[in-house]
Structures are given as C-alpha cells and as structure tokens.
Design an enzyme around this catalytic site. Sequence first.
Site, PDB file in Angstrom:
ATOM      1  N   ARG A  16      32.309  46.636 -39.980  1.00  0.00           N
ATOM      2  CA  ARG A  16      31.055  46.225 -39.807  1.00  0.00           C
ATOM      3  C   ARG A  16      30.183  46.748 -38.516  1.00  0.00           C
ATOM      4  NH1 ARG A  16      31.529  40.205 -41.444  1.00  0.00           N
ATOM      5  NH2 ARG A  16      33.665  40.743 -40.903  1.00  0.00           N
ATOM      6  N   GLY A  79      45.537  41.541 -43.545  1.00  0.00           N
ATOM      7  CA  GLY A  79      45.008  40.337 -43.461  1.00  0.00           C
ATOM      8  C   GLY A  79      45.397  39.519 -42.182  1.00  0.00           C
TER       9      GLY A  79
HETATM   10  C1  UD1 Z   1      38.698  34.972 -40.086  1.00  0.00           C
HETATM   11  C2  UD1 Z   1      39.086  33.895 -40.964  1.00  0.00           C
HETATM   12  C3  UD1 Z   1      37.871  33.088 -41.163  1.00  0.00           C
HETATM   13  C4  UD1 Z   1      37.359  32.577 -40.028  1.00  0.00           C
HETATM   14  C5  UD1 Z   1      36.897  33.917 -39.095  1.00  0.00           C
HETATM   15  C6  UD1 Z   1      36.524  33.461 -37.752  1.00  0.00           C
HETATM   16  C7  UD1 Z   1      40.828  34.758 -42.317  1.00  0.00           C
HETATM   17  C8  UD1 Z   1      41.346  34.985 -43.805  1.00  0.00           C
HETATM   18  N1  UD1 Z   1      39.723  34.450 -42.412  1.00  0.00           N
HETATM   19  O1  UD1 Z   1      37.742  35.810 -41.062  1.00  0.00           O
HETATM   20  O2  UD1 Z   1      38.252  31.792 -42.094  1.00  0.00           O
HETATM   21  O3  UD1 Z   1      35.936  31.894 -40.131  1.00  0.00           O
HETATM   22  O4  UD1 Z   1      38.023  34.703 -39.082  1.00  0.00           O
HETATM   23  O5  UD1 Z   1      36.149  34.576 -36.872  1.00  0.00           O
HETATM   24  O6  UD1 Z   1      41.807  34.579 -41.301  1.00  0.00           O
HETATM   25  N2  UD1 Z   1      42.970  41.223 -37.931  1.00  0.00           N
HETATM   26  C9  UD1 Z   1      44.089  41.824 -37.646  1.00  0.00           C
HETATM   27  N3  UD1 Z   1      44.816  42.349 -38.871  1.00  0.00           N
HETATM   28  C10 UD1 Z   1      44.312  42.404 -39.811  1.00  0.00           C
HETATM   29  C11 UD1 Z   1      42.966  41.580 -40.222  1.00  0.00           C
HETATM   30  C12 UD1 Z   1      42.487  41.199 -39.086  1.00  0.00           C
HETATM   31  O7  UD1 Z   1      44.581  42.219 -36.491  1.00  0.00           O
HETATM   32  O8  UD1 Z   1      45.225  42.591 -40.805  1.00  0.00           O
HETATM   33  C13 UD1 Z   1      42.303  40.706 -36.479  1.00  0.00           C
HETATM   34  C14 UD1 Z   1      41.019  41.299 -36.365  1.00  0.00           C
HETATM   35  O9  UD1 Z   1      40.942  42.507 -35.485  1.00  0.00           O
HETATM   36  C15 UD1 Z   1      40.014  40.274 -35.696  1.00  0.00           C
HETATM   37  C16 UD1 Z   1      40.788  39.102 -36.250  1.00  0.00           C
HETATM   38  O10 UD1 Z   1      41.984  39.229 -36.820  1.00  0.00           O
HETATM   39  O11 UD1 Z   1      40.443  40.202 -34.487  1.00  0.00           O
HETATM   40  C17 UD1 Z   1      39.823  38.285 -37.266  1.00  0.00           C
HETATM   41  O12 UD1 Z   1      39.641  39.328 -38.719  1.00  0.00           O
HETATM   42  P1  UD1 Z   1      38.460  39.503 -39.497  1.00  0.00           P
HETATM   43  O13 UD1 Z   1      38.632  40.472 -40.310  1.00  0.00           O
HETATM   44  O14 UD1 Z   1      37.247  39.717 -38.354  1.00  0.00           O
HETATM   45  O15 UD1 Z   1      38.265  38.019 -40.148  1.00  0.00           O
HETATM   46  P2  UD1 Z   1      37.050  37.151 -40.684  1.00  0.00           P
HETATM   47  O16 UD1 Z   1      36.820  37.788 -41.880  1.00  0.00           O
HETATM   48  O17 UD1 Z   1      36.075  37.351 -39.942  1.00  0.00           O
HETATM   49 CA    CA Z   2      35.760  38.082 -37.701  1.00  0.00          CA
END
Ligand code: UD1
Ligand code: CA
Length: 464
Positions: A16, A79
Amino acid sequence: MEHLAVIILAAGLGKRMRSQQAKVLHRLAGKPLLAHVLHATQRLHPDRIVVVVGHQADEVQRLCGGGGIVFAHQPQQRGTGDAVRAARSVLHDFRGDVLIVCGDTPLLTTATLARFIQSHRQQRATLSVLTAYLDDPSHYGRVIRAADGQIQKIVEAHDASPAERAVREINTGIYCVQAEFLFAALERLQPLNAQGEYYLTDIVAQAVAARLPTQALRLAEAQEIGGINTREELARMEKIRQAQLRSRWMAAGVTLQDPDTVYIDEEVTIGPDTIIGPNTQLKGNTTIGARCRIDGSAYIENCRIGNDVHLRFAVVLTDSELGDHTTIGPFAHLRDGVVLAPRAEIGNFVEVKHSSIGEHTKAKHLAYLGDAEIGRDTNIGAGTITCNYDGFRKHKTKIGDRVQVGSDTTLVAPVTIHDDVYIATATTVRHDVPAGALVFNARTEEIREGWTAAKRAKEAAKKA
Ligand code: UD1
Ligand code: CA
C-alpha cells in the site's frame, strides 16, 4: 532472570506504500521505520534480537545492522505466522519469552513494551497480546472476547463477520509468547483464510483451546501502536513524531519561536538556550551547541555546530563543522566538509566547499572558497574566487595567517599564499607568493576625459 528474545517482522514490501522501497526503509524523522523499532527494543536489553527480512534484505541489513542483531530470512512473504517461523532457525535453542513486534510501528516506546512484558510475567501467561481501542479499526485484526471478557481469538478484517467487524478493540500486532508454545503452535498454522496466508494471530485461539493462560492487555493510549501502511499514515506519524521531538527539545531548554515550522530529525541534539527561528530543518546527524541563534529559514544536515554560533537568515549547511562563536550568513552555503575555527565569519552570498578556515578569519561578501586551507586572522575580500577546478581535477588553495585578499581576486589552484601577504584588488594569482609580499597584476589605468559626451554625440548623429 527470565530470558527475553525479540522478533521484529520486517520482510513485507508494504504494497500500500506503492514504493520500490521496502516499507521499513521509509524514514520517519530522518530514520528508517525499522531503526525506530530496533532502538525501542534494544533498550529492553533482550538476550537476542532477530529481524525477519525478505524484501530488500541486503539494504535492510545494511541500514539497521550492528549491535548484535541477528537477521533471519523469509524467502516468500506467506504471512505473519510464516515470518515468525523463519526466526525459528536462529532461536531453536532459546528458552524464555519471545516479544514479537512489527517493523512498521515507529512510535512504540520502550516503556510500553517493558510494562507489557512485566504484565505477561506477573500473570504467568503463555501468550499475551497487546490491544487498543480505535474509533476507526479499519484494516486491523479484531480482538474477540467471551462474555466474561477472556480473549477467544483474533479475527482479521478480511475474515470478520459484520458483528466482528463492529468490534473496536484491535490487535496491535505486539505479542509476548513463551518460546516453546510459540514454535509448536506455528507448526500447526493453516492458511485457511481470505488471504491464504499463515496468520500469526491464529496462535491466540490455539492457546485458548489448549487452556493455556492467555491475556489481552489493552493499552489506554492508542497513538503509539499505530502501524504505517500508506504514505498518508507516514505523513500523519511524522507530524506526531515532530510534535514529540519539538516538545522534548523545548523541555530541554531550547526556544523554538514557531515550533510547527521547525523540523528535527531523531538523532539531532541541541544545547540549552539556543534560539531557533521559523522554517528551520535540522537533519541527520547534527549537533548544535548551547546559546546559538538560528534566525530562520535554515537547512542544516550532518553538521557539528559549537556554542554561541549565530546563523543569520537563510543558510544551507551540510556535512560541516562550525567552531564556537562563528557567524554565518545571511544567504550562505557551506558544504562537503567545511571546518570553521572559532570566531570565523562567513557572510552574504558566500559558498564554501571542502575547506578549513582559521580563527577570526572573515569572508563576508560574495565569494567562492573551494578546496582551500586558510589560516587565522585573514580577510577574504568581496568577489574572491578560488579556481579549484581545471576541467579535469580539483586543486588546493593554501592561504596563510594575516593575509589580506583584495576584492575581486582569483586564485588559480594549486597555489599557496604564505603568511602576511597582501593581494591587491583584482589580482589573478597563478604562482605561490612568499610571506610578507605584495602581489598585483601590472596593468595600466587610463582615463579619457570627455569620452562619454563624445560617444553620446556620435550615437545621436547615427540615429538622426
Ligand atoms: C497484522 C495483524 C493484524 C494487526 C496488524 C497490526 C496478522 C495476520 N494480522 O495485520 O491482526 O491488527 O498487523 O499492525 O498478523 N510481514 C512479514 N512477512 C509476511 C507478512 C508480514 O515479515 O509474510 C511483516 C510486515 O513486513 C510487517 C508486519 O509483518 O512489518 C505486519 O504485516 P502486515 O501485512 O502489515 O500485517 P497487517 O495486515 O497490518
Ligand atoms: Ca500493518
């Protein structure tokens, strides 16, 4: 002493943001988002810090490495659960509590994290999750509690029923989990959800089903847990952080005449009784001493500024060092490794590049000084130019102590002007000048009386 490991999730691209750059590398108050989170967790003095990297891993490691941080690779972003699992390889021998945070929550404070961990330990919880109330819970995961208030599960906005979506308590994405349970629970995750991802959030329902002590701790002040997902959120956070930084420096004894127009990067330090006027940007690794005056419209990046320095209106200073009691501007540009000794003065429309200037030396009007080494008590006249570039290479100009450089002097480098030299006005100096000498270009001056009137008459005759 209980052991603590920290896992920071920073592998995602951050779709985003619509950026070529991984989200955690975007800067807030001049510092990458991830570095903010790193510093907040480093101050907890954990046994280990593991950063899970994926997108632009090399760049992330370069910008945020050092300090005993270990990096774990998540090759594909499947994820948040998959991300934590990637840290397992470097934590397989770890026993204790694992604090999990995201790399995109830069306002998170050490104090909040310390309180959260303390509560987790007091409750002897297997899993604790930090939550908050938001007026607009939008894309955050929702915290679902039973009638008795006990947390049941976390449901992602994508997967939530209308009733669940209406819940205003959200998952901050900050957890404290006992290591053994954590890594066992991660093995049981299934990507059975709207996004087809391994959700870290699903370990909450697992802990509840296994009747392990699980708590959701609600944070009263939601501002600091805000994550950054869009440019707009980044801008909003910058505003919040700037307000905090301004307050911090005002509390430390710095006057900001119009605080809303002063921008201060995270690593900047400012001494007491310094007065900063409107439209000032203090960037990067800048330190400013005590009792300085910055009149306004200043751009200062990576500079060390001493005490009692006066920056008059409109100056641009980068990568330079200003001694005590120096005066710069108005309208001056210092760049690229300028070193000013105490009480030096650089005035209107003077550009100085990669030069050192001695104590009490002055260049007060219209000059370019590049690659110069200038001694003390020397005066650089208006319109002095160091010709430091011959089209191929840069060359040095050396000027000694107590030298008088006349107005409109051009110094063709490489050239050395020794101490106590007097350079007559409008001189082009191409050769080294010994100490105490006068140097001038022999020219004859002619005066032709009545010349203007004769010229005008001639022109008028042409027109008629
Ligand atoms: C996640 C949470 C959500 C919470 C939110 C808070 C889950 C499924 N959801 O959602 O409940 O309210 O954070 O901000 O956990 N990342 C990785 N590898 C991946 C995916 C993500 O390293 O495969 C990292 C991203 O770089 C980021 C963090 O995890 O720093 C959160 O990922 P993001 O995709 O922003 O999660 P949200 O959809 O915001
Ligand atoms: Ca997030």
